[in-house]
Design a protein around this motif. Structure first.
Motif, PDB file in Angstrom:
ATOM      1  N   THR A 182      -0.952   8.072  12.697  1.00  0.00           N
ATOM      2  CA  THR A 182      -0.693   9.017  14.151  1.00  0.00           C
ATOM      3  C   THR A 182       0.430   9.926  13.974  1.00  0.00           C
ATOM      4  O   THR A 182       1.532   9.947  13.113  1.00  0.00           O
ATOM      5  CB  THR A 182      -0.147   7.830  15.165  1.00  0.00           C
ATOM      6  OG1 THR A 182       0.757   7.096  14.434  1.00  0.00           O
ATOM      7  CG2 THR A 182      -1.330   7.001  15.424  1.00  0.00           C
ATOM      8  N   ILE A 183       0.610  10.823  14.911  1.00  0.00           N
ATOM      9  CA  ILE A 183       1.685  11.856  14.973  1.00  0.00           C
ATOM     10  C   ILE A 183       2.394  11.572  16.469  1.00  0.00           C
ATOM     11  O   ILE A 183       1.887  10.953  17.363  1.00  0.00           O
ATOM     12  CB  ILE A 183       0.849  13.437  15.349  1.00  0.00           C
ATOM     13  CG1 ILE A 183       0.398  13.453  14.065  1.00  0.00           C
ATOM     14  CG2 ILE A 183       2.269  14.264  15.460  1.00  0.00           C
ATOM     15  CD1 ILE A 183      -0.398  14.897  14.297  1.00  0.00           C
ATOM     16  N   ASN A 184       3.786  11.664  16.243  1.00  0.00           N
ATOM     17  CA  ASN A 184       4.576  11.143  17.263  1.00  0.00           C
ATOM     18  C   ASN A 184       4.573  12.372  18.402  1.00  0.00           C
ATOM     19  O   ASN A 184       5.519  13.151  18.564  1.00  0.00           O
ATOM     20  CB  ASN A 184       5.970  10.892  17.036  1.00  0.00           C
ATOM     21  CG  ASN A 184       7.018  10.358  18.005  1.00  0.00           C
ATOM     22  OD1 ASN A 184       6.344   9.879  18.940  1.00  0.00           O
ATOM     23  ND2 ASN A 184       8.028  10.340  17.570  1.00  0.00           N
ATOM     24  N   ARG A 185       3.549  12.595  19.182  1.00  0.00           N
ATOM     25  CA  ARG A 185       3.392  13.689  20.327  1.00  0.00           C
ATOM     26  C   ARG A 185       2.413  12.804  21.202  1.00  0.00           C
ATOM     27  O   ARG A 185       1.553  12.237  21.107  1.00  0.00           O
ATOM     28  CB  ARG A 185       2.635  14.706  19.551  1.00  0.00           C
ATOM     29  CG  ARG A 185       2.371  15.731  20.402  1.00  0.00           C
ATOM     30  CD  ARG A 185       1.474  16.904  19.980  1.00  0.00           C
ATOM     31  NE  ARG A 185       1.593  17.301  18.660  1.00  0.00           N
ATOM     32  CZ  ARG A 185       0.761  17.701  17.787  1.00  0.00           C
ATOM     33  NH1 ARG A 185      -0.479  17.480  17.777  1.00  0.00           N
ATOM     34  NH2 ARG A 185       1.171  18.115  16.331  1.00  0.00           N
ATOM     35  N   ARG A 186       2.940  13.185  22.305  1.00  0.00           N
ATOM     36  CA  ARG A 186       2.343  12.777  23.592  1.00  0.00           C
ATOM     37  C   ARG A 186       1.007  13.500  23.871  1.00  0.00           C
ATOM     38  O   ARG A 186       1.139  14.545  24.281  1.00  0.00           O
ATOM     39  CB  ARG A 186       3.349  12.714  24.776  1.00  0.00           C
ATOM     40  CG  ARG A 186       2.668  11.626  26.040  1.00  0.00           C
ATOM     41  CD  ARG A 186       4.070  11.436  27.007  1.00  0.00           C
ATOM     42  NE  ARG A 186       3.508  10.783  27.949  1.00  0.00           N
ATOM     43  CZ  ARG A 186       3.174   9.372  27.984  1.00  0.00           C
ATOM     44  NH1 ARG A 186       3.834   8.802  26.791  1.00  0.00           N
ATOM     45  NH2 ARG A 186       3.065   8.640  28.822  1.00  0.00           N
TER      46      ARG A 186
ATOM     47  N   ALA B 179       1.335   3.475  17.405  1.00  0.00           N
ATOM     48  CA  ALA B 179       1.340   4.055  16.219  1.00  0.00           C
ATOM     49  C   ALA B 179       1.074   3.472  15.144  1.00  0.00           C
ATOM     50  O   ALA B 179       1.231   2.241  15.021  1.00  0.00           O
ATOM     51  CB  ALA B 179       2.801   4.460  16.261  1.00  0.00           C
TER      52      ALA B 179
ATOM     53  N   PRO C 269       1.582   7.823  24.363  1.00  0.00           N
ATOM     54  CA  PRO C 269       2.713   8.303  23.510  1.00  0.00           C
ATOM     55  C   PRO C 269       2.560   8.869  21.956  1.00  0.00           C
ATOM     56  O   PRO C 269       3.187   9.606  21.584  1.00  0.00           O
ATOM     57  CB  PRO C 269       3.622   7.120  23.313  1.00  0.00           C
ATOM     58  CG  PRO C 269       2.379   5.739  23.517  1.00  0.00           C
ATOM     59  CD  PRO C 269       1.368   6.425  24.442  1.00  0.00           C
ATOM     60  N   TYR C 270       1.314   8.491  21.509  1.00  0.00           N
ATOM     61  CA  TYR C 270       0.926   9.113  20.151  1.00  0.00           C
ATOM     62  C   TYR C 270      -0.508   9.783  20.191  1.00  0.00           C
ATOM     63  O   TYR C 270      -1.360   9.766  20.980  1.00  0.00           O
ATOM     64  CB  TYR C 270       1.003   7.960  19.203  1.00  0.00           C
ATOM     65  CG  TYR C 270       2.306   7.098  19.270  1.00  0.00           C
ATOM     66  CD1 TYR C 270       3.347   7.504  18.748  1.00  0.00           C
ATOM     67  CD2 TYR C 270       2.007   5.950  19.962  1.00  0.00           C
ATOM     68  CE1 TYR C 270       4.507   6.751  18.964  1.00  0.00           C
ATOM     69  CE2 TYR C 270       3.274   5.118  20.041  1.00  0.00           C
ATOM     70  CZ  TYR C 270       4.374   5.472  19.502  1.00  0.00           C
ATOM     71  OH  TYR C 270       5.567   4.828  19.634  1.00  0.00           O
TER      72      TYR C 270
ATOM     73  N   ARG D  36       6.304   0.956  13.571  1.00  0.00           N
ATOM     74  CA  ARG D  36       7.326   0.834  14.387  1.00  0.00           C
ATOM     75  C   ARG D  36       8.098   2.206  14.501  1.00  0.00           C
ATOM     76  O   ARG D  36       8.755   2.439  13.331  1.00  0.00           O
ATOM     77  CB  ARG D  36       8.205  -0.467  14.449  1.00  0.00           C
ATOM     78  CG  ARG D  36       7.211  -1.707  14.406  1.00  0.00           C
ATOM     79  CD  ARG D  36       6.638  -1.780  15.868  1.00  0.00           C
ATOM     80  NE  ARG D  36       5.818  -2.905  16.159  1.00  0.00           N
ATOM     81  CZ  ARG D  36       4.797  -3.056  17.008  1.00  0.00           C
ATOM     82  NH1 ARG D  36       4.730  -2.202  17.917  1.00  0.00           N
ATOM     83  NH2 ARG D  36       4.248  -4.218  16.920  1.00  0.00           N
ATOM     84  N   ILE D  37       8.130   3.067  15.286  1.00  0.00           N
ATOM     85  CA  ILE D  37       8.868   4.200  15.324  1.00  0.00           C
ATOM     86  C   ILE D  37      10.152   4.073  16.307  1.00  0.00           C
ATOM     87  O   ILE D  37      10.091   3.716  17.346  1.00  0.00           O
ATOM     88  CB  ILE D  37       7.898   5.382  15.757  1.00  0.00           C
ATOM     89  CG1 ILE D  37       6.958   5.354  14.653  1.00  0.00           C
ATOM     90  CG2 ILE D  37       8.717   6.617  15.844  1.00  0.00           C
ATOM     91  CD1 ILE D  37       5.824   6.549  15.032  1.00  0.00           C
TER      92      ILE D  37
END
Length: 258
Positions: free
Chosen positions: A226-230, A197, A235-236, A257-258
């Motif tokens: 980045t988008i928090n979508r798999r 990310a 993972p991103y 760091r998410i």
């Protein structure tokens, strides 16, 4: 591999899966692989050069010449970039390939009565036009490895190979490589997966005007978060703009760091 593909199959029927599997055929011994995108037979048996196959017999004022040159220039850059970055740890750049030399070169030999008539390079082509643009791109390609050590970062994680959209994407170290080989379709907000990310900055874009491209990527496309979508099993993801027949190299410049 590239020559059988270019000569026998129309652009819109290229299979990305075939391109990838051919280029990574010997992943068991990558340190022994020497990869290149030129027609090795051109200097031995008088075969066509890489550029000659791509550009064909183009006359500057003929109908469709501008489109043909754009196609040839775009593919010339993309093919060298993917060959350079997806394979092993060594890349061979043929003299002449780097600026799209348009004619075959033939060494003096018995079959041509040991003539030197074809044993030359047209260095004057570097003065202007498509050959100067291709040479500029090649210098940036070489600088990419010199400054970032791409080839020494281990083999890439090839996570996106789409035969329908004609898109290939892979990660190698902190770098994301994305190729859109489609001859007509461009994609706005195309999803490709990434492992980390953060913010990614485009550091090499084959479509820039200085490389003979159309300059379709604007300032807001060069830095993406980045988008928090798999996506693609990673993972991103990034949503990227992919004009047809273009390639991009992006570098992770800031980790989040998410």
């Amino acid at each position: 591999m590239w020559f059988s593909l270019l000569e026998n199959v129309p652009d819109h029927e290229w299979r990305m899966s075939k391109i990838v599997t051919t280029l990574i055929a010997d992943r068991q011994y990558p340190e022994k692989m020497l990869i290149y995108a030129e027609n090795h037979n051109q200097s031995i048996s008088g075969g066509c050069s890489f550029a000659e196959i791509l550009f064909g017999k183009i006359k500057k004022d003929s109908p469709g010449s501008k489109e043909s040159l754009l196609r040839g220039c775009s593919l010339h850059k993309m093919i060298r970039l993917i060959t350079f970055t997806i394979g092993g740890h060594a890349y061979l750049n043929f003299m002449g390939n780097e600026f799209g030399h348009p004619k075959r070169v033939e060494f003096p030999m018995r079959s041509n009565n040991f003539s030197f008539s074809l044993a030359n390079r047209q260095w004057d082509l570097l003065a202007a036009g498509v050959h100067q643009d291709l040479f500029s791109f090649d210098k940036e390609l070489m600088n990419l490895d010199e400054s970032e050590r791409v080839l020494s970062r281990g083999l890439p994680n090839i996570h996106h190979v789409n035969d329908t959209n004609m898109v290939i994407s892979y990660v190698r170290g902190p770098f994301l490589f994305v190729f859109n080989f489609h001859p007509t379709d461009s994609y706005e907000g195309y999803n490709v997966g990434v492992e980390e990310a953060g913010e990614y900055q485009v550091i090499l874009n084959s479509d820039e005007l200085k490389y003979g491209g159309q300059g379709l990527l604007k300032e807001n496309h060069y830095i993406q978060r980045t988008i928090n979508r798999r996506v693609d099993g990673l993972p991103y993801c990034l949503e990227v703009f992919l004009p047809s027949r273009t390639a991009q190299v992006s570098k992770l410049t800031r980790i989040l760091r998410i």
